[in-house]
Design an enzyme around this catalytic site. Structure first.
Site, PDB file in Angstrom:
ATOM      1  N   ALA A 160      61.043 -32.169  35.099  1.00 25.12           N
ATOM      2  CA  ALA A 160      61.018 -30.719  34.916  1.00 25.12           C
ATOM      3  C   ALA A 160      59.643 -30.136  35.215  1.00 25.12           C
ATOM      4  O   ALA A 160      59.524 -29.113  35.908  1.00 25.12           O
ATOM      5  CB  ALA A 160      61.450 -30.371  33.491  1.00 25.12           C
ATOM      6  N   PRO A 172      48.500 -33.904  33.575  1.00 30.94           N
ATOM      7  CA  PRO A 172      49.023 -33.068  32.496  1.00 30.94           C
ATOM      8  C   PRO A 172      50.037 -33.812  31.636  1.00 30.94           C
ATOM      9  O   PRO A 172      50.698 -33.205  30.796  1.00 30.94           O
ATOM     10  CB  PRO A 172      49.721 -31.951  33.282  1.00 30.94           C
ATOM     11  CG  PRO A 172      50.278 -32.662  34.484  1.00 30.94           C
ATOM     12  CD  PRO A 172      49.305 -33.775  34.810  1.00 30.94           C
ATOM     13  N   ARG A 196      50.619 -37.939  29.936  1.00 32.30           N
ATOM     14  CA  ARG A 196      50.149 -38.689  28.776  1.00 32.30           C
ATOM     15  C   ARG A 196      48.841 -39.419  29.098  1.00 32.30           C
ATOM     16  O   ARG A 196      48.672 -39.956  30.189  1.00 32.30           O
ATOM     17  CB  ARG A 196      51.209 -39.696  28.325  1.00 32.30           C
ATOM     18  CG  ARG A 196      52.317 -39.065  27.500  1.00 32.30           C
ATOM     19  CD  ARG A 196      51.806 -38.680  26.121  1.00 32.30           C
ATOM     20  NE  ARG A 196      52.842 -38.096  25.290  1.00 32.30           N
ATOM     21  CZ  ARG A 196      53.046 -36.785  25.123  1.00 32.30           C
ATOM     22  NH1 ARG A 196      52.282 -35.918  25.768  1.00 32.30           N
ATOM     23  NH2 ARG A 196      53.986 -36.339  24.311  1.00 32.30           N
ATOM     24  N   ASP A 231      44.405 -33.068  30.714  1.00 31.42           N
ATOM     25  CA  ASP A 231      44.648 -32.353  29.463  1.00 31.42           C
ATOM     26  C   ASP A 231      44.969 -33.326  28.337  1.00 31.42           C
ATOM     27  O   ASP A 231      45.146 -32.907  27.198  1.00 31.42           O
ATOM     28  CB  ASP A 231      45.812 -31.363  29.661  1.00 31.42           C
ATOM     29  CG  ASP A 231      45.993 -30.413  28.490  1.00 31.42           C
ATOM     30  OD1 ASP A 231      44.975 -29.895  27.986  1.00 31.42           O
ATOM     31  OD2 ASP A 231      47.153 -30.188  28.070  1.00 31.42           O
ATOM     32  N   GLU A 291      44.616 -40.189  22.132  1.00 30.45           N
ATOM     33  CA  GLU A 291      45.697 -39.471  21.454  1.00 30.45           C
ATOM     34  C   GLU A 291      46.929 -40.316  21.169  1.00 30.45           C
ATOM     35  O   GLU A 291      47.752 -39.931  20.330  1.00 30.45           O
ATOM     36  CB  GLU A 291      46.146 -38.286  22.310  1.00 30.45           C
ATOM     37  CG  GLU A 291      45.112 -37.223  22.519  1.00 30.45           C
ATOM     38  CD  GLU A 291      45.691 -36.076  23.322  1.00 30.45           C
ATOM     39  OE1 GLU A 291      46.170 -35.111  22.718  1.00 30.45           O
ATOM     40  OE2 GLU A 291      45.697 -36.176  24.570  1.00 30.45           O
ATOM     41  N   HIS A 331      44.235 -30.882  25.367  1.00 31.61           N
ATOM     42  CA  HIS A 331      45.691 -30.902  25.185  1.00 31.61           C
ATOM     43  C   HIS A 331      46.226 -29.505  24.859  1.00 31.61           C
ATOM     44  O   HIS A 331      46.853 -29.270  23.815  1.00 31.61           O
ATOM     45  CB  HIS A 331      46.097 -31.887  24.094  1.00 31.61           C
ATOM     46  CG  HIS A 331      47.489 -32.408  24.286  1.00 31.61           C
ATOM     47  ND1 HIS A 331      47.859 -33.702  24.002  1.00 31.61           N
ATOM     48  CD2 HIS A 331      48.618 -31.798  24.748  1.00 31.61           C
ATOM     49  CE1 HIS A 331      49.147 -33.863  24.268  1.00 31.61           C
ATOM     50  NE2 HIS A 331      49.621 -32.721  24.725  1.00 31.61           N
ATOM     51  N   ILE A 332      46.024 -28.591  25.794  1.00 33.97           N
ATOM     52  CA  ILE A 332      46.442 -27.201  25.605  1.00 33.97           C
ATOM     53  C   ILE A 332      47.582 -26.827  26.559  1.00 33.97           C
ATOM     54  O   ILE A 332      47.823 -25.647  26.819  1.00 33.97           O
ATOM     55  CB  ILE A 332      45.260 -26.227  25.799  1.00 33.97           C
ATOM     56  CG1 ILE A 332      44.624 -26.396  27.189  1.00 33.97           C
ATOM     57  CG2 ILE A 332      44.218 -26.432  24.704  1.00 33.97           C
ATOM     58  CD1 ILE A 332      43.586 -25.334  27.529  1.00 33.97           C
ATOM     59  N   GLY A 333      48.313 -27.841  27.045  1.00 33.65           N
ATOM     60  CA  GLY A 333      49.379 -27.560  28.000  1.00 33.65           C
ATOM     61  C   GLY A 333      50.393 -26.545  27.505  1.00 33.65           C
ATOM     62  O   GLY A 333      50.897 -25.730  28.275  1.00 33.65           O
ATOM     63  N   SER A 334      50.693 -26.578  26.210  1.00 37.38           N
ATOM     64  CA  SER A 334      51.676 -25.646  25.661  1.00 37.38           C
ATOM     65  C   SER A 334      51.023 -24.534  24.841  1.00 37.38           C
ATOM     66  O   SER A 334      51.711 -23.794  24.124  1.00 37.38           O
ATOM     67  CB  SER A 334      52.682 -26.397  24.775  1.00 37.38           C
ATOM     68  OG  SER A 334      52.040 -26.948  23.639  1.00 37.38           O
TER      69      SER A 334
END
Length: 338
Positions: A158, A238, A240, A264, A269, A295-298
């Protein structure tokens, strides 16, 4: 099931609308700090809890579940769930839900932003101005353009497809690697072709990671992978953190073979991996050819709220005795007698 007696634990900050939604069906315990609870703190809150909204920072395993016998549902406010032991949850009769469809667009958007920031040296240029060095135009900070470049994505899921759509206006030549090829009509709409990994690494100016983290894909980006990349190409992650061997990337940056690296996510993590590093590799932190985001993808306000509300509604459904629409283990639950 009498919902008003339920205890629901929120392991991280959520929007007020989410707390209101959950507060209508039970008592809500929230982590009010930006830092995650320690494992012992989390277990203490969960020992008599019915539901948990979990995030990337919580490691859910059999040991934790043994100490939380009342737990009925874990709603991940996330898409990837490597930090949750799904088999252990099923064995303990705990429903697990995720949010599969709300992170795609903001993650793809950030990826395109990372491509531009890296190739056009935006971070270095910003630091130059802030450092008081700017006296007017100078012939400096020459970079490369996304426009007209070759872009290869490893994994046409996706997010990968959303990135291809966003690149339409950049006149890129796009290809992908995936064991399951897209349908010809979808390839035509996206204007992409399915190629071998060797071909993509040889031709791509930008290599973007779009696959899941599995035992097979752990550290798939290693010295051998990087050596096959086109000299001077950019690597964008973007997905893992543990897809990448950060030490190998640091070495490729230092040698100059890798033109740049933007990410990201980081190895630090991936809580479920024993022996994960406790820090981001200094060779990545100290390189001028990296762009690093936390880690600001969302991290779009409306998107995060929608993700949290989706998780909240999953908790409510589960506590009502219903099957949440986004459950990933409901049919494999081992029923636990009260």
């Amino acid at each position: 099931m009498f919902l008003s007696n339920s205890k629901i634990v929120l392991a991280s900050f959520v929007h007020d609308s989410v707390k209101t939604t959950l507060g209508s069906v039970g008592s809500v315990i929230e982590n009010l700090n930006q830092e995650p609870w320690t494992r012992n703190e989390l277990i203490n809150h969960l020992q008599d809890a019915d539901g948990l909204m979990a995030f990337m920072t919580e490691r859910i395993d059999s040991d934790l579940l043994d100490q939380c016998p009342s737990l009925k549902v874990i709603a991940g406010a996330l898409k990837g769930f490597n930090n949750i032991d799904i088999e252990a949850c099923s064995e303990h009769g705990v429903i697990v839900t995720i949010v599969p469809d709300l992170l795609t667009i903001p993650t793809a958007e950030l990826t395109v932003g990372l491509m531009i920031a890296l190739s056009r040296k935006i971070i270095l240029a910003d630091q130059y101005v802030r450092g008081g060095n700017f006296k007017g135009w100078r012939p400096i900070f020459f970079g490369n353009s996304v426009v007209g470049s070759n872009v290869g994505i490893i994994g046409a899921g996706a997010v990968g497809k959303a990135i291809f759509k966003m690149l339409h206006g950049f006149d890129c030549r796009c290809f992908y690697v995936d064991p399951v090829a897209l349908k010809p009509e979808e390839e035509a709409v996206l204007n992409v072709t399915c190629e071998t990994l060797e071909y993509v690494l040889k031709e791509a100016d930008f290599v973007i990671l779009g696959m899941h983290l599995t035992a097979d894909s752990f550290h798939i980006i290693d010295q051998e992978f990087l050596a096959k990349m086109k000299p001077g190409a950019y690597l964008i992650n973007p997905a893992r953190g543990s897809l990448i061997d950060e030490a190998a990337v640091a070495e490729a940056l230092s040698s100059g073979h890798l033109g740049g690296f933007a990410t990201d996510t980081y190895e630090i993590e991936d809580w479920a991996i024993d022996g994960r590093p406790g820090f981001v590799h200094p060779g990545i932190l100290n390189s001028e050819r990296t762009v690093l985001t936390p880690h600001i993808g969302s991290a779009v306000g409306k998107t995060r709220e929608a993700i949290e509300l989706s998780a909240a509604n999953s908790i409510i459904s589960a506590l009502k005795g219903e099957k949440p629409n986004t459950s990933i283990n409901f049919d494999n639950l081992i029923k636990i007698e009260d």
